[in-house]
Design a protein around this motif. Structure first.
Motif, PDB file in Angstrom:
ATOM      1  N   ILE A   1      62.333 -32.224  54.718  1.00  0.00           N
ATOM      2  CA  ILE A   1      60.971 -32.725  54.546  1.00  0.00           C
ATOM      3  C   ILE A   1      60.550 -33.570  55.747  1.00  0.00           C
ATOM      4  O   ILE A   1      59.467 -33.375  56.310  1.00  0.00           O
TER       5      ILE A   1
ATOM      6  N   THR B   1      59.856 -31.470  58.789  1.00  0.00           N
ATOM      7  CA  THR B   1      58.610 -30.702  58.665  1.00  0.00           C
ATOM      8  C   THR B   1      57.390 -31.588  58.892  1.00  0.00           C
ATOM      9  O   THR B   1      56.472 -31.208  59.625  1.00  0.00           O
ATOM     10  N   VAL B   2      57.396 -32.776  58.281  1.00  0.00           N
ATOM     11  CA  VAL B   2      56.246 -33.670  58.436  1.00  0.00           C
ATOM     12  C   VAL B   2      56.084 -34.107  59.891  1.00  0.00           C
ATOM     13  O   VAL B   2      54.989 -34.030  60.463  1.00  0.00           O
TER      14      VAL B   2
ATOM     15  N   THR C   1      54.836 -31.331  62.125  1.00  0.00           N
ATOM     16  CA  THR C   1      53.397 -31.044  62.012  1.00  0.00           C
ATOM     17  C   THR C   1      52.624 -31.888  63.027  1.00  0.00           C
ATOM     18  O   THR C   1      51.734 -31.395  63.722  1.00  0.00           O
TER      19      THR C   1
ATOM     20  N   GLY D   1      51.478 -24.342  61.894  1.00  0.00           N
ATOM     21  CA  GLY D   1      51.670 -25.190  60.725  1.00  0.00           C
ATOM     22  C   GLY D   1      51.937 -24.377  59.471  1.00  0.00           C
ATOM     23  O   GLY D   1      52.804 -24.720  58.664  1.00  0.00           O
TER      24      GLY D   1
ATOM     25  N   TRP E   1      55.271 -24.800  57.128  1.00  0.00           N
ATOM     26  CA  TRP E   1      55.273 -25.189  55.720  1.00  0.00           C
ATOM     27  C   TRP E   1      55.723 -24.055  54.815  1.00  0.00           C
ATOM     28  O   TRP E   1      56.342 -24.291  53.780  1.00  0.00           O
TER      29      TRP E   1
ATOM     30  N   LEU F   1      59.345 -24.336  54.588  1.00  0.00           N
ATOM     31  CA  LEU F   1      59.775 -25.399  53.682  1.00  0.00           C
ATOM     32  C   LEU F   1      59.707 -24.929  52.227  1.00  0.00           C
ATOM     33  O   LEU F   1      60.625 -25.159  51.436  1.00  0.00           O
TER      34      LEU F   1
END
Length: 667
Positions: A267, A270-271, A274, A310, A314, A317
């Motif tokens: 997580i 990924t954040v 971005t 993006g 996601w 994920l």
């Protein structure tokens, strides 16, 4: 590799009859481009370079893992947190090594080729596609060979050791135990590493090919041209920060914190990524540019490209977490499978298969949304960068993936060294978390393979000058239906290889138990080397037929039936391969964790199903043994089948476009 390199040279060199003269460009006939012979030579060089990088990554990964596993066991004496840090860091070393190597070699190759190609970027990036082919063709052998190696040993060791002789897993009295532990490294580390490296090299190549005939390539804007590489390098920086969260910012003290820590890695990366992509897109890209879209240039804004990456990121994920939901024993799907073991192995198998098929639904929707969004924004380039987005956090993904086999081996070493029961419990806890993260890694690999091969398919269709692929023409439709069959043929070959190798292994282990006096009592040592030799020989011999199937299909179809049929074959194999790959990996993972759930006995429900050796536990072991070749051989190898056929078609596209379709030309 050498044989295939010669093939590439001959096929591509013969496009213009080996002439050294400059020729008009494929997409812009006003300009002159370098001769086809140059493309042949440079494609061959980049193919060998990609293969070398892939082999090197696998080799170094295994070296790191074998250094790390004993250290993890020793650290486990101090507590589970310390052992976790060692296992995780060594996984991270491998992840960064791979991501950085791929980037470094690709960048060096581009700059060296530029010395010859100069302004002819179209030819330059066409030659670079060989890099992806090299990476993936080695990954095929790493995955298939590694999968056969590890599973022959695993199934052999389990069937005779656990089921027949009732000795614990990783017991040094079991002759196949060394082969089993070596196999974890071969399959999960070398195989997984070269597989993700292949995806990574290919999506970069697909993006570069499309970009070279878009405004980036036409206006010779080198920064924007390197956008795919910039995404990956941003990914390395992001993953560096992310790994600190697991090892330095928060300390792990209890067993139950391990799995959340690994999931947080995904997580956080990924954040942060971005944000990273937003920065790269804003700095590296002009505010508006055009992308080649099957013959027309499509105007794209830089924020649209950011959304493409993006979406891929996601979607990855989501696929990771869905995979985790279906394969971790903390959730109801696996607990239902474990519960079905009460009535024996048959119900266990039925429930497991159903779970695998069901687990395909959400990932496919995630991939579909990703494809739709990125294609509507930036055509095929959008899909290629979406695949790169999914792979941009590859360093973290590989870290949590390589962590699994390292802690698995640590457990094996603890058992064989006769260390205390407490240490084995700690390494088991590390390993159980590693099983789930390995499933997440496989989900990533499959999802990215789907996007990558679609991007490569788009690049191939552009390069072979096909304006539309029409399903209603018989040429294309026969391709589709045959292509959809290939993953089944391939799976049949790999499963059968595992079965026959495991059979030899079982016979050898039984022979040793029956003929070596004092083996079961622990007075005599088993002959480990013979078992290792059986696994090695089987994997080397058995990986040739499936490898040949994948490598030769595009060549035969393209040469005899032409590019339209080949585009059908690629689409068919992509569509059916993804489904089988996801369901096979998740079914196998669920059976494995259902068995672990019963063995651990952590909840009231799990204790009611047995201690080890109860009837439900035996049924669970059978399910796990069936699932082994599914989750570690045929499932993960399929994503290489999908990608490899697409990238190979792209590399050979100039030849197929000029000389392909012999059969249809005769009639």
């Amino acid at each position: 590799m050498i044989a295939f390199a010669i093939l590439i040279f001959l096929f591509l060199g013969s496009v213009e009859g080996f002439s050294m003269k400059n020729r008009p460009c494929t997409y812009d006939s006003q300009k002159l481009c370098k001769p086809a012979l140059a493309t042949a030579i440079f494609s061959t060089v980049s193919f060998l370079l990609g293969g070398f990088t892939s082999v090197m990554s696998g080799y170094l990964g295994m070296k790191i893992a074998t250094y790390a596993n004993a250290r993890t066991t020793l650290e486990a004496r101090k507590g589970v947190g310390k052992a976790f840090i060692i296992a995780f860091r060594s996984g991270a070393v491998m992840g960064f090594l791979l991501a950085a190597n791929g980037l470094l070699f690709l960048y060096i190759a581009i700059n060296l080729f530029k010395l010859y190609y100069g302004d002819d970027w179209e030819g330059l990036f066409e030659a670079i596609t060989g890099y992806g082919l090299g990476g993936s063709s080695m990954a095929l052998f790493g995955r298939v060979g590694g999968g056969i190696y590890t599973k022959a040993a695993d199934v052999g060791a389990d069937l005779v050791g656990k089921v027949e002789r009732n000795i614990p897993e990783d017991d040094p009295r079991n002759p196949a135990v060394i082969a089993d532990n070596v196999g974890d490294n071969v399959g999960d580390i070398a195989g997984m590493g070269s597989d993700l490296f292949g995806s990574y090299a290919e999506s970069s190549c697909a993006a570069l090919v499309v970009a070279s005939i878009s405004s980036f390539g036409i206006n010779h804007d080198f920064t924007a041209m390197c956008y795919p590489l910039l995404i990956s390098s941003m990914g390395i920086l992001v993953c560096l920060v992310t790994t600190l969260f697991a090892t330095d910012f928060f300390e792990i003290k209890a067993v139950k914190e391990i799995e959340p820590a690994l999931k947080k890695q995904l997580i956080i990366s990924t954040v942060l990524m971005t944000v990273g992509i937003a920065i790269v897109s804003w700095i590296a890209l002009p505010s508006s540019f055009t992308i080649y879209n099957f013959g027309v240039q499509k105007v794209v804004k830089n924020w649209e490209l950011f959304l493409c990456v993006g979406v891929g990121l996601w979607a990855g994920l989501i696929i990771g977490f869905v995979t985790e939901y279906y394969t971790s024993n903390a959730y109801s799907p696996v607990q239902d499978v474990a519960d079905s073991c009460r009535t024996g192995a048959a119900t266990n198998v039925i429930f497991g298969l159903a779970l695998g098929y069901k687990s395909v639904i959400i990932p496919i929707f995630a991939i579909a949304v990703g494809i739709f969004v990125s294609f509507s924004f930036a055509a095929m380039y959008g899909i290629a960068v979406a695949a790169l987005g999914m792979l941009s956090t590859i360093a973290t993904g590989l870290a949590i993936d390589a962590y699994g086999p390292i802690s698995d081996n640590a457990g094996g070493i603890a058992e064989m060294a006769g260390m205390s029961h407490r240490i084995r419990e700690r390494t088991d806890a590390l390993d159980a978390a590693g099983n789930t993260t390995a499933a997440i890694g496989k989900g990533f690999a499959i999802g990215s393979a789907a996007l990558v091969s679609l991007a490569l398919f788009g690049a191939f269709v552009s390069r072979a000058a096909i304006s539309t692929v029409d399903v209603l023409t018989p040429k294309v439709f026969i391709g589709l239906i045959v292509g959809a069959m290939l993953p089944y043929w391939f799976s049949a070959m790999t499963m059968k290889s595992v079965g026959s190798a495991a059979l030899k292994m079982v016979e050898e282990v039984r022979r040793q138990f029956n003929t070596i006096p004092g083996l079961l009592e622990g007075h005599a040592k088993p002959d480990y080397a013979t078992c290792v030799k059986i696994s090695t020989d089987a994997s080397i011999k058995e990986m040739i037929p499936p490898g040949a199937l994948v490598m030769l299909t595009p060549l035969i179809v393209g040469t005899f039936f032409g590019v339209e049929t080949l585009s059908g074959v690629l689409a068919g194999s992509l569509v059916s391969g993804v489904q089988i790959a996801i369901s096979a990996s998740n079914t196998g993972g669920a059976w494995d964790n259902a068995k672990k759930y019963i063995e651990a006995g952590a909840s009231e429900h799990a204790r009611s199903l047995g201690p080890k050796g109860s009837e439900p536990h035996k049924a669970a072991v059978i399910g796990d043994t069936i699932g082994d070749p599914l989750k570690d051989t045929s499932g993960p190898s399929l994503n290489i089948l999908i990608k490899l056929m697409a990238v190979e078609s792209l590399v050979f596209a100039p030849f197929f476009a000029t000389h392909g379709g012999l059969l249809f030309k005769i009639f």
